[in-house]
Every structure is written in structure tokens, then in C-alpha cells.
Scaffold this motif. Structure first.
Motif, PDB file in Angstrom:
ATOM      1  N   THR A 230       0.757  -1.095  -0.076  1.00  0.00           N
ATOM      2  CA  THR A 230       0.041   0.017  -0.084  1.00  0.00           C
ATOM      3  C   THR A 230       0.937   1.341   0.053  1.00  0.00           C
ATOM      4  O   THR A 230       0.244   2.426  -0.191  1.00  0.00           O
ATOM      5  CB  THR A 230      -0.828   0.091   1.166  1.00  0.00           C
ATOM      6  OG1 THR A 230      -0.341   0.262   2.453  1.00  0.00           O
ATOM      7  CG2 THR A 230      -1.811  -1.278   1.293  1.00  0.00           C
ATOM      8  N   ARG A 231       2.118   1.161   0.298  1.00  0.00           N
ATOM      9  CA  ARG A 231       3.090   2.247   0.455  1.00  0.00           C
ATOM     10  C   ARG A 231       2.470   3.151   1.359  1.00  0.00           C
ATOM     11  O   ARG A 231       2.723   4.411   1.468  1.00  0.00           O
ATOM     12  CB  ARG A 231       3.119   3.095  -0.739  1.00  0.00           C
ATOM     13  CG  ARG A 231       3.657   2.078  -2.079  1.00  0.00           C
ATOM     14  CD  ARG A 231       3.706   3.159  -3.464  1.00  0.00           C
ATOM     15  NE  ARG A 231       4.264   2.408  -4.459  1.00  0.00           N
ATOM     16  CZ  ARG A 231       3.428   1.925  -5.385  1.00  0.00           C
ATOM     17  NH1 ARG A 231       2.420   1.661  -5.275  1.00  0.00           N
ATOM     18  NH2 ARG A 231       4.170   1.222  -6.369  1.00  0.00           N
ATOM     19  N   MET A 232       1.680   2.761   2.499  1.00  0.00           N
ATOM     20  CA  MET A 232       1.404   3.332   3.677  1.00  0.00           C
ATOM     21  C   MET A 232       1.847   2.711   5.033  1.00  0.00           C
ATOM     22  O   MET A 232       1.842   1.359   5.272  1.00  0.00           O
ATOM     23  CB  MET A 232      -0.186   3.667   3.788  1.00  0.00           C
ATOM     24  CG  MET A 232      -1.049   4.260   2.620  1.00  0.00           C
ATOM     25  SD  MET A 232      -2.674   4.152   2.566  1.00  0.00           S
ATOM     26  CE  MET A 232      -2.822   4.914   4.290  1.00  0.00           C
ATOM     27  N   PRO A 233       2.329   3.639   5.754  1.00  0.00           N
ATOM     28  CA  PRO A 233       3.081   3.129   7.001  1.00  0.00           C
ATOM     29  C   PRO A 233       1.835   2.747   8.330  1.00  0.00           C
ATOM     30  O   PRO A 233       0.777   3.498   8.007  1.00  0.00           O
ATOM     31  CB  PRO A 233       3.910   4.363   7.627  1.00  0.00           C
ATOM     32  CG  PRO A 233       3.267   5.132   7.156  1.00  0.00           C
ATOM     33  CD  PRO A 233       2.771   5.116   5.716  1.00  0.00           C
ATOM     34  N   VAL A 234       2.048   1.785   8.996  1.00  0.00           N
ATOM     35  CA  VAL A 234       1.100   1.527  10.062  1.00  0.00           C
ATOM     36  C   VAL A 234       1.597   2.350  11.304  1.00  0.00           C
ATOM     37  O   VAL A 234       2.711   2.171  11.624  1.00  0.00           O
ATOM     38  CB  VAL A 234       1.273  -0.212  10.372  1.00  0.00           C
ATOM     39  CG1 VAL A 234       0.213  -0.363  11.700  1.00  0.00           C
ATOM     40  CG2 VAL A 234       0.580  -0.737   9.264  1.00  0.00           C
TER      41      VAL A 234
ATOM     42  N   GLY B  90       1.215  -1.699  15.906  1.00  0.00           N
ATOM     43  CA  GLY B  90       2.079  -0.790  16.114  1.00  0.00           C
ATOM     44  C   GLY B  90       3.251  -0.885  16.863  1.00  0.00           C
ATOM     45  O   GLY B  90       3.458  -1.842  17.828  1.00  0.00           O
ATOM     46  N   ASP B  91       4.490  -0.321  16.544  1.00  0.00           N
ATOM     47  CA  ASP B  91       5.603  -0.835  16.955  1.00  0.00           C
ATOM     48  C   ASP B  91       5.695  -0.509  18.752  1.00  0.00           C
ATOM     49  O   ASP B  91       6.338  -1.422  19.312  1.00  0.00           O
ATOM     50  CB  ASP B  91       6.642   0.317  16.599  1.00  0.00           C
ATOM     51  CG  ASP B  91       7.050  -0.199  15.204  1.00  0.00           C
ATOM     52  OD1 ASP B  91       7.173  -1.400  14.754  1.00  0.00           O
ATOM     53  OD2 ASP B  91       7.619   0.483  14.451  1.00  0.00           O
ATOM     54  N   LEU B  92       4.860   0.423  19.048  1.00  0.00           N
ATOM     55  CA  LEU B  92       4.850   0.517  20.473  1.00  0.00           C
ATOM     56  C   LEU B  92       3.570   0.148  21.339  1.00  0.00           C
ATOM     57  O   LEU B  92       3.540   0.508  22.491  1.00  0.00           O
ATOM     58  CB  LEU B  92       4.849   2.266  20.613  1.00  0.00           C
ATOM     59  CG  LEU B  92       6.082   2.729  20.147  1.00  0.00           C
ATOM     60  CD1 LEU B  92       6.172   4.277  20.442  1.00  0.00           C
ATOM     61  CD2 LEU B  92       7.433   2.173  20.801  1.00  0.00           C
ATOM     62  N   VAL B  93       2.786  -0.672  20.643  1.00  0.00           N
ATOM     63  CA  VAL B  93       1.661  -0.994  21.469  1.00  0.00           C
ATOM     64  C   VAL B  93       1.799  -2.070  22.666  1.00  0.00           C
ATOM     65  O   VAL B  93       0.878  -2.089  23.739  1.00  0.00           O
ATOM     66  CB  VAL B  93       0.537  -1.598  20.425  1.00  0.00           C
ATOM     67  CG1 VAL B  93      -0.107  -0.474  19.617  1.00  0.00           C
ATOM     68  CG2 VAL B  93       0.915  -2.839  19.904  1.00  0.00           C
TER      69      VAL B  93
END
Length: 566
Positions: A314-318, A326-329
Motif C-alpha cells: 500500500t506504500r502506507m505506514p502502520v 504498532g511498534d509501541l503498543v
């Protein structure tokens, strides 16, 4: 804010439902998930997916276990048409995966759509839609209510004529903008389609009721779905589906309440991609069920791989705070959260040990973590991270998991003050490596003035030599407690200290057969800590005394600013 310009949805759509059943319902099994990333989510991209990306995303969905996938809008672009043909020609779909294609209720576009699925051996769903809400009828279609009903019927006949004879083809109808359509009208057109398409339990029709634009609180959507669920004709021959968007930020709640209200099928995107604020997020929905003990029927056990593929396609970051992925969840910076999580992990290990089972086999019940990060392929390494908002629990957790260093509680409290000062000065997050360096810098400093020039200890004798400012104090020591003897020697050399306690720990990750001694001592009326590392408990304790002497000689100067944070 000119709020007076907008109307409450209750003034626009009144749902004739008073005896609601959905508030007391429970979700006990997963609905049928239908990802629409390749159609709805693709339309939302500034740069739509090329064939390579569409294929990668389709293959990911198959691997994850989706059994019905909307693959495109074949009449909208040659790319979408060609991709549907590629699924057939490259045999991309396992036989148990149903292919869904999307079309407006217009004969030429229906023809193109049916052409795209010719020769596909899998089950196929032709998904036809028409806008039904008053504003869309009047401003977009320029038709009356009766004219829209006739348009829908005509499209349904075209679908039946062009594809009705194919045994592997079923039909789906979406009254677009269902949420703003009069309940009696949407019921009328939906019943007309199940009659026209002769819906039966063996060949059910999908009626998909979209919150195309989310305009009301989730309870209103639940009322609308329950009204349809209880009043549709041929209900046993209908798969009731929902397609929530997220304009109000409550798409997840809308979908969950819709399932409580009778929906059996949910269309959405893997991580909520879609027009405007997005389609409903299937990953969150599915893992919400997982967190309640319900099998989501989709495999998110390697969520980082899934995220990487979706981001590539999608070329969209999560987002870093995106639920579950997410990286921090699964990360706690807050001191109170860290302390609770650290204690929760310890309690979880104890429960597993008492039960004689592995930690993965017993019920999960850890504060602040609704699911075990390992369920989605995350390690525990990033669960607790330390910054200026952190406390002793997080600091202790990082040192323990990173290096096997288990600080005594009073030392945790003392060290937390040094970490706080460092993070306040730098503004940086600190890693386990930085914490270890700071710990050694503060509690095991090296002084050019002081060194342990001899430390020979065995079962029958101990011989120590302490050098201070070039003068050496040497003597035989008490083999039972050489640290006490060395502290006396330091005191005689002008570095007064009283040993209060010594705690020992084996630390294989610090060094082969390494021992750590945590020394609590008093000097000039102030209680302090020092750390020593040696090949035996006695040697480690003696080195801790030397570290204490170095701290005393430096007049307790604060060295944290010398620690690198990168």
C-alpha cells in the motif's frame, strides 16, 4: 464551530425498533471476515497497487486463512480486470477460497465484471451495489425512490441473466449508504433482490449493509442491523454482512455491535485502510475476539510480517500506536505501568511453575497487556522501555531481561534517581546497554587513587592488599567475610565505611561463572551502594568494597552525564 448547520441522525433516520436484543448478546464465534484491501482499500491509495503488489497482498491473505476475498473492481480499470484474470491463469486461489468482484448496477459494467471471472473454478460472488440514501438519490443519481428501486431490480436481472447459470457463482447486494437510507425502503429493495435471485439456504444471497459514511453512534448502527436481521424475508437464505467505515472513529465498535445485532459477515481492510478515515480494521476486530478467548479464525501469529507486506503493497505506514500491530503498543514507558507489568510477568511464571506447565499453556492475566505479545510473534524485549517517565520497575526489568542483572529493591530505588537525572538531561530513551553502562559508572567506578592490588582467597586463607594514593595496606583477612576486613582496611586508609549488607548473584550473561556482589554501606552518615564483579562471591564482594572506596574518594560526584545514550 457552526454546529447548528448539522442535523442529528435521529432526525434523518428513525429505526422502528424498541425491544432491542443486541445489548444482551455475546459474540461466541468469529464472523466471516472479507478483506476488501484489493478493491476498496486500493481505491483509497494515492498510488494504486501494481500487479506485483496486488499479487503479494492476495497471497498474504490466503496464507492468513481468509476464505472470501474481494479482489477488485474489474470494470473500473484494466489493472483490476487483468488481476482477476491472473488469479485464474496463475491458479493463485486455493479451491476453498471464494473470489468476490464488485460492480455498479449498470449492464455494461456488469458484463465486464462477469467476463473477468469466466473460467474461474473457485466459488465466485458478484457484488452489485447502488446508492439508496435520499441525498445520493437526489443529488448523485437524480432519481426518485421508485426509480432507484427499478434501477436496482434492472441491475439484479442483468446479473442473473449474465451469470445466473453458473453453479459456482453467488450474488451480493449492497444498498450503498445504508445508514442514511429509510429502513422501510432498504428492507423493500433487499427483499426484492433475494426474491429475484431466488435465495435459498443452499445458495444464499449476501446482503451487505454498509456504513458508507459513518454518521451516528454505534448503537444506532446496531439498531439498524437488528431491524434488518429480524425483518428480512428469507432470513435463513441470507448472509447478513456489514461494511463499516470509520468517519467518526468508531468503526470497530460499529462492527462489533453489528455482529451482536445479527451480522454474520464483516467486510473491512487488514489494518483499516480505505477511503477517508478508512474501512473497519479486521486485525483489531479479530484480535479483540482473540483477547476474549474466541478463535478469530485468521492467523495473526506473525503480525510484523503481515505489517511489512501491507506497508510494501500500500506504500502506507502502520502507525506506532495502531492496536495490536504498532511498534509501541506492547511497550510501557510509564513507571507505574512498568512496575505492574514486571510483577505480572513474575506472577505468570509462578503460576506456570505451580501448575507444572509452560508459560504458554496457562491463562494470560498480566496487567496492561490484554494479550501475550508472543501470540502475534512479538518478543518481550520491547515490552518495557525507559525514558524520563519511567520508574524503577522498568529499569530493573530491562537489566534483568538484557543482562540477567537482578538489582536488590533498595538499589533499584537508588539507581532510578540516577536514570531519571540522565533522561531529564538528555531527553533520550535509554536502552538496556545504556542502563548497564550507567550502573557500572555509578556503582563500580574505577579510581586511579585506589586499587585492589592483591586478592587471594581460598577455603583456608585470605590475603588482601589495598593501595590508596600509592600507600599499600596489606593483611591476612577473615575468610568468612573478607569484605568486612577490606572495609576496615579502607577505613584505616582514610575512606571510612561501614558494611550494612552484601547480596550475591550469579550472572552468566555478564561473564562466564561471574558473580556480582551488591554492597550496601554507610559512610559519613549516608547510606550508599556499590557493585563488584568477580570469579567468586568473596572476590566480587571485595571488589564492591573497592568500588565503594572509589565513590567515597570522589565525594559521591555524579558521573551519569558521562554515559553515552546512543
Amino acid at each position: 464551530m457552526p454546529s447548528h448547520r448539522y442535523r442529528d441522525v435521529y432526525e434523518r433516520v428513525s429505526v422502528p425498533l424498541t425491544d432491542r436484543r443486541w445489548p444482551s448478546a455475546r459474540i461466541t464465534e468469529a464472523p466471516l471476515w472479507v478483506p476488501v484491501d484489493l478493491r476498496d482499500g486500493n481505491q483509497a491509495l494515492a498510488e494504486p497497487m501494481d500487479p506485483e503488489r496486488k499479487r503479494a497482498l492476495f497471497e498474504l491473505m490466503v496464507t492468513m486463512g481468509y476464505k472470501e476475498i474481494e479482489v477488485g473492481y474489474p470494470s473500473a480499470s484494466q489493472t483490476d480486470f487483468d488481476f482477476v484474470r491472473l488469479i485464474r491463469d496463475a491458479d493463485l486461489a486455493p479451491e476453498d477460497v471464494t473470489i468476490v468482484v464488485f460492480t455498479p448496477a449498470r449492464r455494461d459494467l456488469i458484463e465486464r465484471t462477469v467476463e473477468s471471472v469466466e473460467g474461474i473454478a473457485n466459488d465466485v460472488v458478484i457484488h452489485m451495489y447502488t446508492a439508496t440514501a435520499p441525498v445520493w438519490r437526489e443529488q448523485v443519481l437524480g432519481r426518485s425512490r421508485d426509480e432507484v428501486a427499478k434501477l436496482i431490480t434492472a441491475g439484479g436481472r442483468d446479473v442473473l441473466e449474465l451469470a445466473g447459470g453458473q453453479e459456482n457463482v453467488r450474488f451480493e447486494f449492497s444498498p450503498e449508504v445504508f445508514v442514511l437510507t429509510e429502513p422501510d425502503f432498504v428492507l423493500q429493495v433487499c427483499d426484492s433482490m433475494t426474491t429475484l435471485w431466488d435465495a435459498t439456504p443452499r445458495r444464499p444471497v449476501i446482503l451487505n449493509l454498509p456504513a458508507t459514511v459513518e454518521v451516528a453512534t454505534p448503537n444506532v448502527y446496531a439498531d439498524q442491523i437488528e431491524y434488518m436481521h429480524r425483518n428480512l424475508a428469507r432470513r435463513d437464505a441470507v448472509i447478513l454482512s456489514v461494511h463499516p467505515h470509520n468517519d467518526r472513529g468508531t468503526g470497530i465498535a460499529c462492527a462489533e455491535l453489528a455482529v451482536l445485532a445479527g451480522a454474520q459477515r464483516v467486510e473491512g481492510c487488514i489494518f483499516g485502510n480505505g477511503e477517508r478515515t478508512g474501512n473497519v480494521d479486521i486485525a483489531t476486530l479479530a484480535l479483540n475476539l482473540h483477547a476474549q478467548g474466541v478463535d478469530p479464525m485468521i492467523d495473526f501469529s506473525d503480525i510484523d510480517r503481515i505489517r511489512r507486506t501491507v506497508e510494501h503493497c500500500t506504500r502506507m505506514p502502520v502507525a506506532e500506536r495502531h492496536p495490536y500491530v504498532g511498534d509501541l503498543v506492547y511497550t510501557a514507558f510509564s513507571g507505574t505501568h512498568q512496575d505492574a507489568i514486571k510483577k505480572g510477568f513474575a506472577a505468570h511464571r509462578e503460576r506456570a511453575a505451580r501448575a507444572g506447565r509452560s508459560e504458554r499453556e496457562i491463562p494470560w492475566d498480566v496487567p496492561y497487556l490484554p494479550i501475550d505479545p508472543a501470540d502475534v510473534g512479538r518478543s518481550y524485549d520491547a515490552v518495557i522501555r525507559v525514558n524520563s517517565q519511567s520508574g524503577k520497575g522498568g529499569i530493573a526489568y530491562l537489566l534483568d531481561t538484557g543482562y540477567g542483572i537482578e538489582l536488590p529493591r533498595r538499589l533499584q530505588i537508588d539507581f532510578a534517581k540516577h536514570v531519571q537525572r540522565l533522561t531529564d538531561e538528555t531527553g533520550d530513551e535509554v536502552t538496556a546497554a545504556v542502563l548497564r553502562e550507567l550502573l557500572i559508572t555509578v556503582y563500580a567506578p574505577v579510581s586511579e587513587r585506589i586499587r585492589l592490588s592483591k586478592c587471594v582467597i581460598d577455603a583456608s586463607s585470605a590475603h588482601l592488599a589495598l593501595e590508596v594514593d600509592g600507600r599499600t595496606v596489606e593483611r591476612a583477612a577473615n575468610t568468612d567475610d573478607p569484605a568486612e576486613s577490606l572495609a576496615t582496611m579502607a577505613t584505616e586508609a582514610g575512606l571510612p565505611m561501614e558494611v550494612l549488607s552484601v547480596t550475591h548473584q550469579t550472572a552468566d550473561r555478564v561473564g562466564p561463572d561471574a558473580r556480582i556482589a551488591y554492597l550496601e554501606y554507610r559512610s559519613s552518615g549516608i547510606t550508599q551502594w556499590a557493585i563488584g564483579i568477580g570469579d567468586s562471591p568473596a572476590e566480587a564482594a571485595c571488589r564492591a568494597v573497592v568500588a565503594a572506596a572509589a565513590r567515597i574518594s570522589a565525594d559521591n560526584a555524579y558521573p551519569a552525564a558521562r554515559v553515552r545514550t546512543a
